[in-house]
Write a protein that holds these residues in place. Structure first.
Motif, short mmCIF file in Angstrom:
data_model
loop_
_atom_site.label_atom_id
_atom_site.label_comp_id
_atom_site.label_asym_id
_atom_site.label_seq_id
_atom_site.Cartn_x
_atom_site.Cartn_y
_atom_site.Cartn_z
N MET A 52 1.21 -1.87 -0.44
CA MET A 52 0.12 0.13 -0.32
C MET A 52 1.25 1.12 -0.42
N TYR A 53 2.02 1.11 0.46
CA TYR A 53 2.83 2.13 0.61
C TYR A 53 3.34 2.52 -0.20
N VAL A 54 3.96 1.42 -0.92
CA VAL A 54 4.70 1.35 -2.67
C VAL A 54 2.84 2.18 -3.78
N LEU A 55 1.79 1.76 -3.63
CA LEU A 55 1.09 2.69 -4.28
C LEU A 55 0.24 3.68 -4.01
N ALA A 56 1.04 3.95 -2.94
CA ALA A 56 0.53 5.16 -2.74
C ALA A 56 1.70 6.43 -2.77
N LEU A 57 2.80 5.78 -3.24
CA LEU A 57 3.94 6.65 -3.71
C LEU A 57 3.72 6.59 -5.02
N ILE A 58 3.33 5.92 -5.92
CA ILE A 58 2.71 5.47 -6.56
C ILE A 58 1.82 6.18 -7.53
N VAL A 59 0.57 6.71 -6.66
CA VAL A 59 -0.36 7.62 -6.92
C VAL A 59 0.19 9.54 -6.59
N VAL A 60 0.84 9.70 -5.84
CA VAL A 60 2.13 10.59 -5.87
C VAL A 60 2.44 11.22 -6.85
N PHE A 61 2.96 10.00 -7.37
CA PHE A 61 3.69 10.24 -8.47
C PHE A 61 2.84 10.63 -9.33
N LEU A 63 0.49 11.92 -9.83
CA LEU A 63 -0.57 13.30 -9.33
C LEU A 63 0.17 14.43 -10.44
N ALA A 64 1.65 14.57 -9.84
CA ALA A 64 2.63 15.08 -9.99
C ALA A 64 2.72 14.78 -11.35
N PHE A 65 3.17 14.10 -11.63
CA PHE A 65 3.10 14.47 -13.43
C PHE A 65 1.72 15.06 -14.25
N MET A 66 0.65 14.51 -13.67
CA MET A 66 -0.86 15.47 -13.91
C MET A 66 -0.79 16.44 -14.16
N ALA A 119 7.18 12.76 -5.08
CA ALA A 119 6.33 14.19 -6.19
C ALA A 119 7.68 14.92 -6.84
N VAL A 120 9.14 15.08 -6.35
CA VAL A 120 9.69 15.66 -7.02
C VAL A 120 9.64 14.25 -8.40
N ALA A 121 10.35 13.34 -8.29
CA ALA A 121 10.10 12.72 -10.08
C ALA A 121 8.98 12.45 -10.38
N GLY A 122 7.87 12.93 -10.59
CA GLY A 122 6.70 13.16 -11.48
C GLY A 122 6.79 14.22 -11.93
#
Length: 154
Positions: A52-61, A63-66, A119-122
């Motif tokens: 779930m933590y990895v999923l949260a990181l993907i979601v944040v990534f 969001l920033a990408f979008m 977030a920065v990576a996204g």
């Protein structure tokens, strides 16, 4: 009643188990920390499970990408004669961009190092693909127009 409100304000949860009262204190970090045990955007999410933590990181990534994609998109054709329609699309895009940017900001306020890096990576990958000159076509753009939306400002 006053004690219950006081405990609630300090993140205390009372849970009854077999007639005994247990108090669990929620820890809110005010400095950056590393680890998968964080709360990001919603109470109890992602919890203590690594997946779930990895999923949260993907979601944040994402969001920033979008945010970067919307910031550098050109969905309205240059020279459009439908000013009202173009203005409504532009307003919708602005609201979506601001909303997503606020979600990224709130996620970063979890003070989790992994969330910050995601977030920065996204934002970085989004800018590389949509905002930098790396993948730009050689066609001549409309002078002075780089996207449908004005640049974000703080």
């Amino acid at each position: 009643m006053e004690n219950m409100n006081h405990d609630h304000m300090h993140g205390m949860n009372n849970q009854s188990s077999g007639g005994m009262m247990h108090r669990h204190r929620m820890m809110m970090h005010m400095t950056f920390f590393w680890g998968k045990n964080a709360e990001i955007l919603f109470s109890g999410w992602p919890g203590t499970r690594t997946g779930m933590y990895v999923l949260a990181l993907i979601v944040v990534f994402l969001l920033a990408f979008m945010v970067e994609w919307i910031s550098h998109s050109q969905l309205i054709k240059p020279g459009s004669t439908r000013h009202v329609a173009a203005g409504l699309v532009q307003t919708l895009l602005h609201a979506l961009r601001v909303g997503l940017a606020y979600l990224v900001m709130l996620a970063i306020m979890s003070f989790n190092g992994g969330v910050f890096l995601a977030a920065v990576a996204g934002h970085a990958l989004g800018f590389l693909l949509f905002g930098s000159r790396v993948f730009k076509k050689s066609s001549a753009p409309v002078p002075g127009k780089t996207s449908d939306l004005p640049p974000m400002s703080c």
